[in-house]
Structures are given as structure tokens and as C-alpha cells.
Scaffold this motif. Structure first.
Motif, PDB file in Angstrom:
ATOM      1  N   SER A  49      -4.901   5.085 -35.205  1.00 28.09           N
ATOM      2  CA  SER A  49      -5.365   4.518 -33.951  1.00 28.09           C
ATOM      3  C   SER A  49      -4.235   3.707 -33.323  1.00 28.09           C
ATOM      4  N   LYS A  51      -2.991   1.200 -30.059  1.00 25.24           N
ATOM      5  CA  LYS A  51      -3.458   0.298 -29.012  1.00 25.24           C
ATOM      6  C   LYS A  51      -2.264  -0.198 -28.202  1.00 25.24           C
ATOM      7  N   SER A  94      -2.623   1.646 -36.514  1.00 24.61           N
ATOM      8  CA  SER A  94      -3.125   1.540 -37.877  1.00 24.61           C
ATOM      9  C   SER A  94      -4.113   2.680 -38.105  1.00 24.61           C
ATOM     10  N   ASN A  96      -6.852   2.300 -39.358  1.00 23.97           N
ATOM     11  CA  ASN A  96      -8.150   1.675 -39.090  1.00 23.97           C
ATOM     12  C   ASN A  96      -8.165   1.172 -37.648  1.00 23.97           C
ATOM     13  N   PRO A  97      -9.041   1.699 -36.778  1.00 25.22           N
ATOM     14  CA  PRO A  97      -9.079   1.257 -35.382  1.00 25.22           C
ATOM     15  C   PRO A  97      -9.317  -0.240 -35.225  1.00 25.22           C
ATOM     16  N   LEU A  98     -10.175  -0.812 -36.071  1.00 27.26           N
ATOM     17  CA  LEU A  98     -10.433  -2.249 -35.984  1.00 27.26           C
ATOM     18  C   LEU A  98      -9.188  -3.050 -36.354  1.00 27.26           C
ATOM     19  N   ARG A  99      -8.445  -2.543 -37.339  1.00 33.51           N
ATOM     20  CA  ARG A  99      -7.220  -3.211 -37.741  1.00 33.51           C
ATOM     21  C   ARG A  99      -6.170  -3.111 -36.633  1.00 33.51           C
ATOM     22  N   LYS A 101      -6.725  -3.001 -33.455  1.00 33.26           N
ATOM     23  CA  LYS A 101      -7.137  -3.974 -32.443  1.00 33.26           C
ATOM     24  C   LYS A 101      -6.783  -5.400 -32.888  1.00 33.26           C
ATOM     25  N   GLN A 102      -6.971  -5.663 -34.175  1.00 34.93           N
ATOM     26  CA  GLN A 102      -6.652  -6.987 -34.701  1.00 34.93           C
ATOM     27  C   GLN A 102      -5.157  -7.266 -34.616  1.00 34.93           C
ATOM     28  N   GLU A 105      -4.176  -8.178 -31.087  1.00 37.59           N
ATOM     29  CA  GLU A 105      -4.562  -9.543 -30.739  1.00 37.59           C
ATOM     30  C   GLU A 105      -3.633 -10.577 -31.364  1.00 37.59           C
ATOM     31  N   GLU A 131       1.177   0.827 -40.782  1.00 36.78           N
ATOM     32  CA  GLU A 131       0.829   0.010 -39.619  1.00 36.78           C
ATOM     33  C   GLU A 131       2.090  -0.382 -38.849  1.00 36.78           C
TER      34      GLU A 131
END
Length: 280
Positions: A49, A51, A94, A96-99, A101-102, A105, A131
Motif C-alpha cells: 500500500s 500513500k 507498507s 499493511n495499509p493501516l501501517r 497511513k501511520q 502521519e 516499508e
């Protein structure tokens, strides 16, 4: 009993005869075949993923500008504007899409202004295998001969174009590229691992160093500079007139012709110096 013995002997003789015929190839016989092929492992490509996010800022110009970047390229353009304009492009990736995004941020830009000094710091988070978190910084600054610009990057190149003033550039891992710029009193460009491309009018005091990388220097034949150089392993070639001595690893002499403008100190551990005539 005798008949049984004769019968048993006959059976054994027939069995032996059959085996002899089969082994000679006179009779076809198919042996059982077992399929014992090795199982081919399935290759799975992990999903990644990505971003991207862009931030823009405009700040009042100050005499001193300090840029600190942990990871990413820093580009500075000199313009006719009377303010600092900043664009920060944040990129993360990453599995992991949530990672992802983290990580995005956690790419944070901090700006502090006090006593005619503006400090811009870009922090990057720690990343695991697979990552990435990078923040590329682009700035537009006034063409001001009184500007004092300092840029420090840990992982990433530095590009400076059409800038005036006093400039100090330092990169741990990355190339340094300077184009069409002029320096008043001081100019410094240091990199541990990277090439240096310097095009412009140097200042009165100039220091250029690279532990692993080449230096390409584009200068006008006028004015002249006192050159003191050291090349541990590399060559020195110049299209600009040079009068002096070359006794490896030392280089000492006058680079250029006409009025003497300043002093140039060059130190390369593993790399070559190539001086070109910017008027050609």
C-alpha cells in the motif's frame, strides 16, 4: 507324496521360466510408476500500500534559513519573491495499509522562527523491512545576497539553483547539485557518499569535500581562486587555466585568471576533480 513333489517342482520350473522370459524383454511388462514429483511452492507477491500527501506553507523571509531533513531530497530555488514558500511531499509504503497511513502521519514538518532565523525540520519514523517513509522538500527563497542558507540531510540529495548569499550544504548519503548560483563570503558542500556538481561564482572562502564521490566544478575563467586540494585516489583535470603544482595527493596553485576572488579548499578521499569552463 511323490506326485506332490513332481507337481511342486513343475510349478517352480514354470515360474523360473516366466521370469527369464520377462527379463529378456520377450514379453511386455509394465512396472508400476509412482508420481513423486516435488511440489512447486507457490510464490505470493505481498500487497504493498502506497500513500502520498502534499503540504504547502508560506513564511515570512528571514536572513537565516536552516533546513534539517532525516530522509528525502531537498531542493531550493532562488526567485524574485520576498517570502519562503515550502512544498513537502510525503510518501510512505507498507504491506499493511493501516501501517502505511501511520507512517505518513509520522512524517512531520516543524517550523520555528526567531531572531531572523527560520528553522525547518523534517522528521521521519523508523521503518521495518518492506516499508518506506520519505519526505521530499522543495523551497522557493528570495534571491538575496544577505541570505544565509544551511541544509543538512541524513539520507537524500541536495539541489540548489539560482541562489545567492552564503550557503552551507551537508549530506551524509546523497549527491549535492548546485546550479547558476553566486556566493558572497562563504560556500561549503560536504558529503560522505555522493558526487558534487557545482556551477556558479564561488565566495571568498570555499570548502568542498567528499569521502566517496567525484567533483565537477563549472567556473568562469575570471576571477581566480587559490586552490588547495587533496585527492587520495583520483585525478585532477581542468579546462580553466591552472598554475601550480600537482604532487599526489596534493594540488596547490591558482585556478583561473584575473583578479583573485577567494580561496578554494577541496578534499576528496576516493574521487576525481574535473574543472570545466562554464563559458564554453
Amino acid at each position: 507324496m511323490r506326485k506332490f513333489g513332481i507337481f511342486l517342482t513343475s510349478v517352480l520350473l514354470i515360474a523360473v521360466l516366466v521370469l527369464i522370459v520377462i527379463s529378456s524383454g520377450l514379453l511386455p511388462y509394465v512396472f508400476p510408476v509412482t508420481n513423486d514429483q516435488a511440489k512447486i511452492p507457490q510464490v505470493t507477491i505481498p500487497f504493498t500500500s502506497k500513500k502520498v500527501e502534499v503540504e504547502t506553507l508560506e513564511l515570512s523571509a528571514t536572513t537565516n534559513l536552516v533546513i534539517l531533513s532525516q530522509g528525502g531530497e531537498v531542493v531550493v530555488h532562488g526567485t524574485e519573491r520576498d517570502s519562503f514558500e515550502i512544498t513537502l511531499e510525503k510518501q510512505s509504503q507498507s504491506p499493511n495499509p493501516l501501517r502505511a497511513k501511520q507512517l505518513l502521519e509520522q512524517l512531520i514538518i516543524t517550523v520555528n522562527s526567531a531572531d531572523e532565523t527560520t528553522t525547518i525540520e523534517v522528521a521521519t519514523p523508523e521503518t521495518a523491512q518492506g516499508e518506506q517513509a520519505v519526505a521530499n522538500l522543495v523551497l522557493w527563497v528570495p534571491k538575496d545576497p544577505n541570505l544565509n542558507l544551511k541544509i543538512y540531510t541524513n539520507l537524500g540529495g541536495i539541489k540548489v539553483q539560482d541562489v545567492q548569499g552564503n550557503v552551507a550544504l551537508e549530506s551524509t548519503l546523497g549527491n549535492i547539485w548546485v546550479h547558476n548560483s553566486s556566493f558572497q563570503e562563504e560556500f561549503m558542500a560536504l558529503t560522505n557518499l555522493g558526487d558534487l556538481h557545482i556551477h556558479g561564482e564561488l565566495g571568498k572562502t570555499n570548502v568542498i569535500e567528499s569521502k566517496l564521490g567525484d567533483l565537477e566544478l563549472l567556473l568562469s575563467p575570471e576571477p581566480s581562486y587559490v586552490l588547495e586540494g587533496q585527492i587520495e585516489l583520483g585525478n585532477f583535470t581542468t579546462e580553466v587555466p591552472f598554475k601550480g603544482l600537482q604532487t599526489k595527493p596534493q594540488i596547490k596553485g591558482i585556478l583561473g585568471t584575473g583578479e583573485q576572488r577567494g580561496h578554494l579548499l577541496v578534499n576528496l578521499t576516493l574521487g576525481s576533480i574535473q574543472v570545466k569552463n562554464q563559458n564554453d
